[in-house]
Design a protein around this motif. Structure first.
Motif, PDB file in Angstrom:
ATOM      1  N   GLN A  60      -1.593  83.539 107.074  1.00  0.00           N
ATOM      2  CA  GLN A  60      -2.534  82.459 106.798  1.00  0.00           C
ATOM      3  C   GLN A  60      -1.878  81.392 105.922  1.00  0.00           C
ATOM      4  O   GLN A  60      -2.100  80.195 106.116  1.00  0.00           O
ATOM      5  CB  GLN A  60      -3.778  83.017 106.123  1.00  0.00           C
ATOM      6  N   PHE A  61      -1.075  81.846 104.983  1.00  0.00           N
ATOM      7  CA  PHE A  61      -0.414  80.906 104.076  1.00  0.00           C
ATOM      8  C   PHE A  61       0.592  80.046 104.834  1.00  0.00           C
ATOM      9  O   PHE A  61       0.782  78.866 104.511  1.00  0.00           O
ATOM     10  CB  PHE A  61       0.273  81.663 102.944  1.00  0.00           C
ATOM     11  N   SER A  62       1.236  80.610 105.845  1.00  0.00           N
ATOM     12  CA  SER A  62       2.192  79.830 106.641  1.00  0.00           C
ATOM     13  C   SER A  62       1.507  78.654 107.316  1.00  0.00           C
ATOM     14  O   SER A  62       2.094  77.573 107.455  1.00  0.00           O
ATOM     15  CB  SER A  62       2.860  80.727 107.685  1.00  0.00           C
ATOM     16  N   ALA A  63       0.253  78.867 107.727  1.00  0.00           N
ATOM     17  CA  ALA A  63      -0.496  77.759 108.334  1.00  0.00           C
ATOM     18  C   ALA A  63      -0.767  76.671 107.313  1.00  0.00           C
ATOM     19  O   ALA A  63      -0.749  75.466 107.638  1.00  0.00           O
ATOM     20  CB  ALA A  63      -1.795  78.291 108.928  1.00  0.00           C
ATOM     21  N   VAL A  64      -1.022  77.044 106.052  1.00  0.00           N
ATOM     22  CA  VAL A  64      -1.239  76.060 104.985  1.00  0.00           C
ATOM     23  C   VAL A  64       0.038  75.256 104.752  1.00  0.00           C
ATOM     24  O   VAL A  64       0.003  74.020 104.625  1.00  0.00           O
ATOM     25  CB  VAL A  64      -1.696  76.770 103.694  1.00  0.00           C
ATOM     26  N   VAL A  65       1.164  75.951 104.707  1.00  0.00           N
ATOM     27  CA  VAL A  65       2.440  75.273 104.493  1.00  0.00           C
ATOM     28  C   VAL A  65       2.732  74.312 105.641  1.00  0.00           C
ATOM     29  O   VAL A  65       3.165  73.169 105.433  1.00  0.00           O
ATOM     30  CB  VAL A  65       3.574  76.306 104.341  1.00  0.00           C
ATOM     31  N   ALA A  66       2.486  74.757 106.865  1.00  0.00           N
ATOM     32  CA  ALA A  66       2.734  73.899 108.029  1.00  0.00           C
ATOM     33  C   ALA A  66       1.821  72.686 108.041  1.00  0.00           C
ATOM     34  O   ALA A  66       2.183  71.633 108.581  1.00  0.00           O
ATOM     35  CB  ALA A  66       2.547  74.717 109.306  1.00  0.00           C
ATOM     36  N   LYS A  67       0.651  72.805 107.452  1.00  0.00           N
ATOM     37  CA  LYS A  67      -0.277  71.675 107.399  1.00  0.00           C
ATOM     38  C   LYS A  67       0.170  70.627 106.391  1.00  0.00           C
ATOM     39  O   LYS A  67       0.116  69.419 106.661  1.00  0.00           O
ATOM     40  CB  LYS A  67      -1.675  72.187 107.042  1.00  0.00           C
ATOM     41  N   TYR A  68       0.631  71.072 105.216  1.00  0.00           N
ATOM     42  CA  TYR A  68       0.900  70.128 104.129  1.00  0.00           C
ATOM     43  C   TYR A  68       2.322  69.577 104.125  1.00  0.00           C
ATOM     44  O   TYR A  68       2.556  68.489 103.591  1.00  0.00           O
ATOM     45  CB  TYR A  68       0.600  70.782 102.781  1.00  0.00           C
ATOM     46  N   ASN A  69       3.281  70.297 104.684  1.00  0.00           N
ATOM     47  CA  ASN A  69       4.660  69.799 104.645  1.00  0.00           C
ATOM     48  C   ASN A  69       4.813  68.432 105.301  1.00  0.00           C
ATOM     49  O   ASN A  69       5.442  67.530 104.732  1.00  0.00           O
ATOM     50  CB  ASN A  69       5.600  70.814 105.287  1.00  0.00           C
ATOM     51  N   PRO A  70       4.259  68.200 106.489  1.00  0.00           N
ATOM     52  CA  PRO A  70       4.375  66.846 107.064  1.00  0.00           C
ATOM     53  C   PRO A  70       3.684  65.788 106.224  1.00  0.00           C
ATOM     54  O   PRO A  70       4.151  64.646 106.154  1.00  0.00           O
ATOM     55  CB  PRO A  70       3.704  66.994 108.440  1.00  0.00           C
ATOM     56  N   LEU A  71       2.582  66.152 105.569  1.00  0.00           N
ATOM     57  CA  LEU A  71       1.885  65.179 104.728  1.00  0.00           C
ATOM     58  C   LEU A  71       2.725  64.819 103.504  1.00  0.00           C
ATOM     59  O   LEU A  71       2.776  63.649 103.095  1.00  0.00           O
ATOM     60  CB  LEU A  71       0.528  65.741 104.300  1.00  0.00           C
ATOM     61  N   LEU A  72       3.388  65.810 102.922  1.00  0.00           N
ATOM     62  CA  LEU A  72       4.255  65.529 101.774  1.00  0.00           C
ATOM     63  C   LEU A  72       5.456  64.700 102.200  1.00  0.00           C
ATOM     64  O   LEU A  72       5.866  63.771 101.494  1.00  0.00           O
ATOM     65  CB  LEU A  72       4.714  66.840 101.132  1.00  0.00           C
ATOM     66  N   ASP A  73       6.022  65.037 103.356  1.00  0.00           N
ATOM     67  CA  ASP A  73       7.189  64.286 103.840  1.00  0.00           C
ATOM     68  C   ASP A  73       6.848  62.831 104.146  1.00  0.00           C
ATOM     69  O   ASP A  73       7.721  61.959 104.054  1.00  0.00           O
ATOM     70  CB  ASP A  73       7.758  64.949 105.098  1.00  0.00           C
ATOM     71  N   ALA A  74       5.598  62.566 104.488  1.00  0.00           N
ATOM     72  CA  ALA A  74       5.199  61.203 104.850  1.00  0.00           C
ATOM     73  C   ALA A  74       4.986  60.308 103.646  1.00  0.00           C
ATOM     74  O   ALA A  74       4.878  59.090 103.794  1.00  0.00           O
ATOM     75  CB  ALA A  74       3.919  61.248 105.689  1.00  0.00           C
ATOM     76  N   ILE A  75       4.932  60.880 102.448  1.00  0.00           N
ATOM     77  CA  ILE A  75       4.735  60.069 101.241  1.00  0.00           C
ATOM     78  C   ILE A  75       6.048  59.381 100.897  1.00  0.00           C
ATOM     79  O   ILE A  75       7.068  60.044 100.681  1.00  0.00           O
ATOM     80  CB  ILE A  75       4.261  60.939 100.069  1.00  0.00           C
ATOM     81  N   PRO A  76       6.094  58.053 100.850  1.00  0.00           N
ATOM     82  CA  PRO A  76       7.359  57.354 100.548  1.00  0.00           C
ATOM     83  C   PRO A  76       7.849  57.690  99.149  1.00  0.00           C
ATOM     84  O   PRO A  76       7.062  57.806  98.196  1.00  0.00           O
ATOM     85  CB  PRO A  76       6.989  55.865 100.669  1.00  0.00           C
ATOM     86  N   LEU A  77       9.152  57.859  99.031  1.00  0.00           N
ATOM     87  CA  LEU A  77       9.765  58.102  97.727  1.00  0.00           C
ATOM     88  C   LEU A  77       9.931  56.777  96.987  1.00  0.00           C
ATOM     89  O   LEU A  77      10.460  55.812  97.546  1.00  0.00           O
ATOM     90  CB  LEU A  77      11.127  58.771  97.894  1.00  0.00           C
ATOM     91  N   PRO A  78       9.491  56.687  95.741  1.00  0.00           N
ATOM     92  CA  PRO A  78       9.670  55.449  94.978  1.00  0.00           C
ATOM     93  C   PRO A  78      11.127  55.266  94.590  1.00  0.00           C
ATOM     94  O   PRO A  78      11.905  56.222  94.596  1.00  0.00           O
ATOM     95  CB  PRO A  78       8.776  55.669  93.747  1.00  0.00           C
ATOM     96  N   PRO A  79      11.528  54.046  94.249  1.00  0.00           N
ATOM     97  CA  PRO A  79      12.922  53.820  93.829  1.00  0.00           C
ATOM     98  C   PRO A  79      13.206  54.529  92.512  1.00  0.00           C
ATOM     99  O   PRO A  79      12.304  54.749  91.704  1.00  0.00           O
ATOM    100  CB  PRO A  79      12.994  52.293  93.665  1.00  0.00           C
ATOM    101  N   PRO A  80      14.461  54.923  92.301  1.00  0.00           N
ATOM    102  CA  PRO A  80      14.802  55.591  91.033  1.00  0.00           C
ATOM    103  C   PRO A  80      14.668  54.641  89.858  1.00  0.00           C
ATOM    104  O   PRO A  80      14.632  53.423  90.018  1.00  0.00           O
ATOM    105  CB  PRO A  80      16.256  56.017  91.248  1.00  0.00           C
ATOM    106  N   LEU A  81      14.600  55.225  88.681  1.00  0.00           N
ATOM    107  CA  LEU A  81      14.455  54.421  87.472  1.00  0.00           C
ATOM    108  C   LEU A  81      15.732  53.650  87.188  1.00  0.00           C
ATOM    109  O   LEU A  81      16.824  54.083  87.559  1.00  0.00           O
ATOM    110  CB  LEU A  81      14.128  55.321  86.278  1.00  0.00           C
ATOM    111  N   PRO A  82      15.633  52.488  86.523  1.00  0.00           N
ATOM    112  CA  PRO A  82      16.837  51.719  86.170  1.00  0.00           C
ATOM    113  C   PRO A  82      17.776  52.544  85.310  1.00  0.00           C
ATOM    114  O   PRO A  82      17.359  53.219  84.373  1.00  0.00           O
ATOM    115  CB  PRO A  82      16.277  50.523  85.387  1.00  0.00           C
ATOM    116  N   GLY A  83      19.073  52.491  85.639  1.00  0.00           N
ATOM    117  CA  GLY A  83      20.065  53.218  84.868  1.00  0.00           C
ATOM    118  C   GLY A  83      20.237  54.652  85.289  1.00  0.00           C
ATOM    119  O   GLY A  83      21.158  55.328  84.830  1.00  0.00           O
TER     120      GLY A  83
END
Length: 640
Positions: free
Chosen positions: A535-558
């Motif tokens: 059951q947990f594998s189904a939860v992971v399969a559901k959320y992984n694409p959603l997490l991957d779709a969130i754009p990564l912000p630019p790194p901090l200066p320096g």
């Protein structure tokens, strides 16, 4: 000597003077200068070209000269102003050699003074015109695009640092019209409002103390019967009463438990109070986004990323046991999927995290993903492997700290340099780090412990007694017989007694015999069963694409430069900062939590005089004084 040959071997140029120049030979110098100016003005560009040509022919080494270092070959490069100026100075200072002439016979001049003046004037004009042309060329290069003359980046400038992005606006929400509220009639001269908090008083007393008549308070209870039980009030619950000034009659009453839970009793046309729970259009919505931790305040970083206040609390709950918020470092990125509550269309609070990813700025640390799993038998936050910190049982006294020396009956003593049993577990942490009780228990000892320094013991169920040694100080007011809860702070990391540095010596005994405290399954992890894992594998399969779709912000200066500066080639020594991260005992001591408390004595430290009123306090004694006045014990730190 042949007068037609120069000293460098080249033939002397045949200089033919024009009639105009010959006429000038007999003219006085002043007239010559005046005529030369007029002639230069009339001849214009052709005259300047002839003069430059003559000056070039007059230069002895014109055909062999190389560009002046720092001169035209450097024009247009991205140099400081003073560098360009020094290049111009070098060009202006380059020597201009006049044609050499044969030595004249003694007492006789080969050329008349007028011709000498003419040659000097021509060379001077040629020099001035050359400098003018050079400056015009420099201006032309300065105004030209830099694409063809951009300097190669130096090693120090090869890293392009990102510019800090502007704060992201918060989510736009549409406010929804709500029900009638007492605040809508504020300002009516015939009515007055009374506000208060229940606190620890009974409901009736809280209302009467605030200025509501007792009979009106009973009217509220009658109106709320079946709607709200006022026998179970929270200390933070608040109320507002709307009272008619002339009769002191209650016209409306509101009881607020939280932003989304408000009860109201309102008087109708028949004079009766009717109670009900207000419909505030409470909704639960999913929110997503990414936060770059600035190294100081997570909530502030979250608000800059477009989130509302309070995200840090639910993130800490989701990561609890997997990692601490204190372990976040500057530049770490969190991508998350959470839930929020809106009231009348406006943000109220965050309710929790559905899934979260922590990407560390350091490439040496692996990313962590945690998912919320709700099963009939259990619920909680599990990592990608299906493990979750066990809520019961024993805890490591310092969460997340590294074990620097395990239980070992045949350890080589680091100070005495001989085989001696180490009957405890050393946990590295900076000076002043809070120490929590590993499990619920009763304080059985507080005081000096010989080589163990400042020692505190707890007695637990099952006849197990745990010890916490080398403390810098104890929790204020703690004493023998006190009951403590799991992870309640009982003291602070120190280096008292025989210690090589700030650390906690954690020991465990059963029936008076020491055993390995790590066998208590400190910070044990729950593992899902085979059915739950499916059951947990189904939860992971559901959320992984959603997490991957969130754009990564630019790194901090320096951050890029910091990462490059901290990079260590293979085989080289580990930087101090990295070593401290791997072993917290190597980190610089943290400041004491309570101001005014003197720091504990460390190994080899000089004696710190005890302040007035604290004679003999072991916190202010050196190692030698502790060993001298205390009898050595076997709390895992064996005496000589």
């Amino acid at each position: 000597m042949d007068p037609s040959v120069r000293d460098d071997g080249d033939p002397e140029p045949d200089l033919q003077l024009t009639s105009e120049t010959a006429a000038l030979d007999a003219a006085p110098p002043e007239e010559f200068v005046s005529r030369e100016r007029d002639s230069a003005g009339e001849a214009g560009e052709s005259m300047r070209e002839r003069l430059v040509a003559r000056a070039q022919a007059a230069r002895q080494d014109a055909a062999r000269e190389a560009p002046v270092q720092g001169g035209l070959d450097e024009i247009g490069r991205d140099q400081p102003r003073d560098t360009l100026d020094s290049g111009l100075d070098a060009i202006a200072a380059s020597p201009l050699r006049a044609p050499s002439a044969p030595l004249p016979p003694h007492g006789q001049s080969p050329l008349s003074p007028t011709l000498l003046a003419l040659f000097g004037t021509l060379i001077g004009i040629a020099t001035v015109l050359s400098l003018i042309a050079l400056m015009i060329n420099i201006d032309r290069h300065r105004g030209a695009p830099l694409a063809t003359s951009t300097p190669a980046p130096s090693s120090s400038a090869s890293l392009t640092l990102p510019v800090e992005s502007a704060p992201i606006p918060k989510r736009v929400r549409q406010k929804v019209p709500g029900p009638w509220r007492i605040a809508d009639v504020k300002g009516d001269p015939k009515l007055r409002t009374v506000e208060g908090k229940v606190g620890t008083d009974p409901f009736i007393k809280a209302l009467t103390d605030a200025g509501v008549e007792q009979k009106e308070a009973f009217r509220v209870i009658a109106a709320m019967k079946g709607v709200r039980d006022f026998d179970k009030c929270g200390k933070a619950d608040r109320f507002t009463a709307l009272i008619e000034r002339a009769s002191s009659r209650l016209k409306a009453f509101e009881y607020t438990v939280g932003p989304e839970e408000i009860y109201q009793a309102r008087e109708g046309d028949d004079g009766r109070l009717v109670g009900a729970k207000l419909d505030l259009k409470v909704e639960h919505n999913q929110v997503t986004g990414a936060v770059v931790y600035d190294g100081h305040d997570f909530d502030a970083a979250a608000e800059r990323a477009g989130f509302d206040t309070g995200l840090g609390h639910v993130v800490a709950l989701a990561l609890q046991g997997h990692m601490s918020m204190d372990e976040l470092e500057r530049g770490d990125t969190l991508r998350l999927i959470g839930q929020e509550v809106t009231v009348l269309g406006e943000f109220a609070r965050y309710t929790g995290i559905e899934a979260i990813e922590v990407r560390h700025a350091s490439p040496k640390r692996d990313a962590l993903r945690v998912y919320y799993f709700d099963d009939q038998a259990l619920r909680g936050y599990y990592d990608a492997t299906g493990k979750s910190p066990f809520e019961g049982g024993w805890r490591k006294p310092i969460p997340g700290a590294a074990v620097t020396s395990p239980f070992n009956p045949r350890r080589m003593h680091p100070i005495l340099h001989k085989i001696m049993p180490h009957l405890g577990t050393d946990i590295g942490a900076p000076l002043g780090t809070p120490v929590g009780a590993s499990a619920p228990g009763t304080v059985s000892y507080v005081g000096p412990g010989g080589a163990a320094g400042n020692l505190l013991k707890l007695m637990h169920e099952g006849g197990i007694e745990t010890g916490y040694a080398h403390l810098s100080r104890y929790a204020p007011g703690i004493k023998v017989g006190d009951k403590v809860k799991r992870m309640q702070i009982i003291g602070y990391v120190g280096s008292t007694g025989r210690s090589t540095g700030p650390r906690l010596h954690f020991s465990a005994q059963r029936d008076g015999k020491f055993f390995d405290a790590e066998t208590l399954n400190l910070d044990g992890m729950r593992v899902l069963s085979a059915e739950q894992r499916e059951q947990f594998s189904a939860v992971v399969a559901k959320y992984n694409p959603l997490l991957d779709a969130i754009p990564l912000p630019p790194p901090l200066p320096g951050l890029v430069a910091d990462a490059a500066a901290s990079a260590v080639p293979d085989g080289s020594a580990t930087p101090a900062s990295s070593a401290a991260a791997q072993d917290p005992s190597l980190a610089e001591p943290a400041a004491e939590i309570d101001e005014g408390t003197a720091p504990p004595a460390t190994s080899g430290a000089a004696k710190v005089p005890a302040p007035p009123g604290k004679p003999g306090n072991s916190v202010y004694l050196s190692d030698k004084e502790l060993l001298k006045i205390q009898s050595a014990t076997d709390e895992g730190e064996v005496s000589e």
